[in-house]
Design an enzyme around this catalytic site. Structure first.
Site, PDB file in Angstrom:
ATOM      1  N   SER A  27     106.889  84.812 110.737  1.00 58.42           N
ATOM      2  CA  SER A  27     106.426  85.900 111.597  1.00 58.42           C
ATOM      3  C   SER A  27     104.969  85.651 111.944  1.00 58.42           C
ATOM      4  O   SER A  27     104.115  85.599 111.056  1.00 58.42           O
ATOM      5  CB  SER A  27     106.570  87.247 110.877  1.00 58.42           C
ATOM      6  OG  SER A  27     105.726  88.221 111.480  1.00 58.42           O
ATOM      7  N   LYS A  52     122.210  87.907  94.385  1.00 54.13           N
ATOM      8  CA  LYS A  52     122.993  87.973  93.147  1.00 54.13           C
ATOM      9  C   LYS A  52     124.333  87.259  93.228  1.00 54.13           C
ATOM     10  O   LYS A  52     124.921  86.919  92.208  1.00 54.13           O
ATOM     11  CB  LYS A  52     123.165  89.425  92.703  1.00 54.13           C
ATOM     12  CG  LYS A  52     121.891  89.973  92.059  1.00 54.13           C
ATOM     13  CD  LYS A  52     122.196  91.049  91.042  1.00 54.13           C
ATOM     14  CE  LYS A  52     120.957  91.467  90.297  1.00 54.13           C
ATOM     15  NZ  LYS A  52     119.998  92.176  91.177  1.00 54.13           N
ATOM     16  N   ASN A  79     123.834  95.602  93.002  1.00 59.27           N
ATOM     17  CA  ASN A  79     124.215  94.347  93.633  1.00 59.27           C
ATOM     18  C   ASN A  79     124.962  93.397  92.700  1.00 59.27           C
ATOM     19  O   ASN A  79     125.785  92.616  93.161  1.00 59.27           O
ATOM     20  CB  ASN A  79     122.956  93.659  94.182  1.00 59.27           C
ATOM     21  CG  ASN A  79     122.393  94.403  95.386  1.00 59.27           C
ATOM     22  OD1 ASN A  79     123.133  95.074  96.114  1.00 59.27           O
ATOM     23  ND2 ASN A  79     121.092  94.299  95.593  1.00 59.27           N
ATOM     24  N   GLN A  82     128.730  94.059  92.948  1.00 60.32           N
ATOM     25  CA  GLN A  82     129.357  93.499  94.148  1.00 60.32           C
ATOM     26  C   GLN A  82     129.416  91.974  94.080  1.00 60.32           C
ATOM     27  O   GLN A  82     130.360  91.358  94.569  1.00 60.32           O
ATOM     28  CB  GLN A  82     128.593  93.953  95.387  1.00 60.32           C
ATOM     29  CG  GLN A  82     128.753  95.455  95.612  1.00 60.32           C
ATOM     30  CD  GLN A  82     127.878  95.960  96.751  1.00 60.32           C
ATOM     31  OE1 GLN A  82     127.990  95.513  97.880  1.00 60.32           O
ATOM     32  NE2 GLN A  82     127.007  96.894  96.448  1.00 60.32           N
ATOM     33  N   ASP A 171     101.853  76.803  98.049  1.00 58.58           N
ATOM     34  CA  ASP A 171     100.729  77.134  97.166  1.00 58.58           C
ATOM     35  C   ASP A 171     101.073  78.308  96.263  1.00 58.58           C
ATOM     36  O   ASP A 171     100.609  78.394  95.127  1.00 58.58           O
ATOM     37  CB  ASP A 171      99.487  77.496  97.997  1.00 58.58           C
ATOM     38  CG  ASP A 171      99.043  76.323  98.860  1.00 58.58           C
ATOM     39  OD1 ASP A 171      98.898  75.215  98.302  1.00 58.58           O
ATOM     40  OD2 ASP A 171      98.858  76.504 100.074  1.00 58.58           O
ATOM     41  N   GLY A 179     115.090  92.360  85.705  1.00 63.65           N
ATOM     42  CA  GLY A 179     115.308  91.779  84.385  1.00 63.65           C
ATOM     43  C   GLY A 179     114.820  90.347  84.277  1.00 63.65           C
ATOM     44  O   GLY A 179     114.825  89.755  83.199  1.00 63.65           O
ATOM     45  N   GLY A 180     114.420  89.768  85.424  1.00 64.93           N
ATOM     46  CA  GLY A 180     113.785  88.463  85.411  1.00 64.93           C
ATOM     47  C   GLY A 180     114.701  87.271  85.646  1.00 64.93           C
ATOM     48  O   GLY A 180     114.268  86.130  85.519  1.00 64.93           O
ATOM     49  N   GLY A 181     115.960  87.503  86.014  1.00 73.19           N
ATOM     50  CA  GLY A 181     116.862  86.383  86.302  1.00 73.19           C
ATOM     51  C   GLY A 181     116.425  85.615  87.541  1.00 73.19           C
ATOM     52  O   GLY A 181     116.341  84.379  87.519  1.00 73.19           O
ATOM     53  N   ASP A 209     107.218  96.683  83.091  1.00 67.68           N
ATOM     54  CA  ASP A 209     107.443  96.122  81.752  1.00 67.68           C
ATOM     55  C   ASP A 209     107.253  94.604  81.726  1.00 67.68           C
ATOM     56  O   ASP A 209     106.794  94.051  80.722  1.00 67.68           O
ATOM     57  CB  ASP A 209     108.848  96.469  81.249  1.00 67.68           C
ATOM     58  CG  ASP A 209     109.908  95.920  82.176  1.00 67.68           C
ATOM     59  OD1 ASP A 209     110.082  96.501  83.270  1.00 67.68           O
ATOM     60  OD2 ASP A 209     110.543  94.911  81.844  1.00 67.68           O
ATOM     61  N   SER A 303     114.780  89.677  98.567  1.00 71.91           N
ATOM     62  CA  SER A 303     115.913  89.469  97.667  1.00 71.91           C
ATOM     63  C   SER A 303     117.214  90.169  98.050  1.00 71.91           C
ATOM     64  O   SER A 303     118.279  89.758  97.602  1.00 71.91           O
ATOM     65  CB  SER A 303     115.509  89.861  96.242  1.00 71.91           C
ATOM     66  OG  SER A 303     114.972  91.161  96.215  1.00 71.91           O
ATOM     67  N   ASN A 306     120.780  95.650 100.776  1.00 72.70           N
ATOM     68  CA  ASN A 306     121.759  96.729 100.652  1.00 72.70           C
ATOM     69  C   ASN A 306     121.068  98.074 100.495  1.00 72.70           C
ATOM     70  O   ASN A 306     120.701  98.485  99.402  1.00 72.70           O
ATOM     71  CB  ASN A 306     122.688  96.464  99.467  1.00 72.70           C
ATOM     72  CG  ASN A 306     123.602  95.292  99.759  1.00 72.70           C
ATOM     73  OD1 ASN A 306     124.011  95.087 100.907  1.00 72.70           O
ATOM     74  ND2 ASN A 306     123.906  94.506  98.749  1.00 72.70           N
TER      75      ASN A 306
HETATM   76  C1  LIG Z   1     118.830  92.552  90.929  1.00 73.21           C
HETATM   77  C2  LIG Z   1     117.838  92.523  92.026  1.00 73.21           C
HETATM   78  C3  LIG Z   1     116.501  92.129  91.817  1.00 73.21           C
HETATM   79  C4  LIG Z   1     115.959  91.794  90.446  1.00 73.21           C
HETATM   80  O1  LIG Z   1     116.598  90.672  89.915  1.00 73.21           O
HETATM   81  P1  LIG Z   1     116.467  90.333  88.353  1.00 73.21           P
HETATM   82  O2  LIG Z   1     117.174  89.051  88.195  1.00 73.21           O
HETATM   83  O3  LIG Z   1     117.093  91.460  87.582  1.00 73.21           O
HETATM   84  O4  LIG Z   1     115.006  90.251  88.059  1.00 73.21           O
HETATM   85  C5  LIG Z   1     115.660  92.067  92.907  1.00 73.21           C
HETATM   86  N1  LIG Z   1     116.083  92.387  94.149  1.00 73.21           N
HETATM   87  C6  LIG Z   1     117.348  92.768  94.397  1.00 73.21           C
HETATM   88  C7  LIG Z   1     117.736  93.096  95.785  1.00 73.21           C
HETATM   89  C8  LIG Z   1     118.279  92.850  93.348  1.00 73.21           C
HETATM   90  O5  LIG Z   1     119.538  93.230  93.600  1.00 73.21           O
END
Ligand SMILES: *Cc1c(COP(=O)(O)O)cnc(C)c1O
Length: 324
Positions: A27, A52, A79, A82, A171, A179-181, A209, A303, A306
């Protein structure tokens, strides 16, 4: 269990045939506002509307044939539900999803639409993890956790792998964190493909957290956070995601709900893409100037997309949108 970049690469080999290779968006307006070269990885355009799908498909596709026959169970109202439902349908694995009775109707309909069985529970007095574990024990199902699992986080990391393969070295990489996945997987990819890239996790201010744990060096738990970023309404990092974050992440930032709303609608308006509040975390941190990005090449993971449009219409009331 050890997880490395090789696991992300192996996950990509499994996932790439079925997941969308989501576009990397630019953009001119964002570049002008930030003074940076910004690359958005549009996981809001991923199948089922969020990254996810990558982790869930990677995990389900590695089950044994005995496990596949019996099926899987996940507990989530969002998410991840789903993602497991869709992956189950694609792989012919029966999926059971434990959801609160007050889960949004759209999510229930979407999850059932992917062919999953929904088991409802009363969130006010029942523990969803216990219910899932009981179902797993009774029916021989495999529990698919939302983030603290090597196959899940390796799958999520394929989003950053695709991004950096397309953009070349960055950079800075900004990644939403619940949860950090997603963050731990993306950090593995960035460390390998762009070793000098600073990887930064972004959380809702009410659910910081991860930042606290990063600073203190041990997993800090908080009460269930109140935030519109429902995908990051988690109370603690996992043991595995925390270890990887400590090893590979450089910093954390937080964003308030007001900031999220402002930049979520900005993305809708200016970039013509529907992003959900949680999906806006990383972009909002950048656009609020919470880091020095001038002259830098910055990757931003959008990320997910929805969002309940009826909810959005309600909060879009004039006066709420712009603070200046
Ligand atoms: C689940 C989710 C996150 C966070 O992902 P984690 O792996 O739990 O840190 C961020 N954005 C969206 C849209 C999600 O569905």
């Amino acid at each position: 269990m050890e997880v490395s970049y090789e696991d992300v690469a192996a996950a990509h080999a499994r996932v790439r045939a079925v997941a969308h290779r989501t576009p990397v968006l630019r953009s001119a307006t964002v570049d002008a506002l930030t003074g940076a070269s910004v690359f958005f990885k549009a996981e809001n355009l991923q199948r089922m509307g969020a990254f996810k799908f990558r982790g869930a498909y990677n995990a389900l596709s590695q089950l044994t044939s005995a496990q596949r026959k019996k099926g899987v169970v996940a507990f989530s109202s969002g998410n991840h539900a789903q993602a497991v439902a869709l992956s189950g349908r694609l792989l012919g694995i029966p999926a059971t999803i434990v959801m609160p009775t007050d889960a949004p109707q759209v999510k229930l309909v979407a999850t059932r639409g992917y062919g999953a069985e929904v088991v409802s529970y009363d969130a006010s007095n029942e523990d969803r993890q216990k219910i899932a574990e009981k179902l797993a024990a009774e029916r021989g199902l495999t529990v698919i956790p939302p983030f603290n699992h090597p196959h899940i986080l390796a799958g999520q990391g394929t989003a950053a792998k695709e991004l950096i393969e397309e953009t070349g070295p960055l950079d800075i990489l900004l990644v939403p964190c619940g949860g950090g996945g997603l963050l731990s997987g993306c950090a593995l990819a960035a460390r390998h493909l762009s070793p000098d890239c600073r990887v930064i996790g972004v959380e809702p201010a009410e659910g910081d957290d991860g930042l606290r744990s990063f600073r203190s060096g041990r997993i800090e738990s908080i009460p269930l956070p109140k935030t519109i970023a429902d995908g990051a309404r988690t109370t603690a990092l996992g043991t595995l995601t925390f270890a990887l974050i400590r090893a590979n992440v450089d910093d954390f930032l937080t964003v308030t709900d007001a900031e999220l709303l402002r930049w979520m609608f900005f993305l809708w308006e200016r970039m013509k893409i529907v992003v959900e509040p949680t999906g806006t975390l990383a972009a909002a941190a950048l656009l609020e100037n919470k880091l020095d990005a001038k002259g830098k090449r910055v990757g931003v993971v959008l990320s997910g997309g929805n969002v309940d449009l009826a909810w959005a219409a309600r909060v879009m009331a004039p006066g709420l949108l712009r603070k200046d």
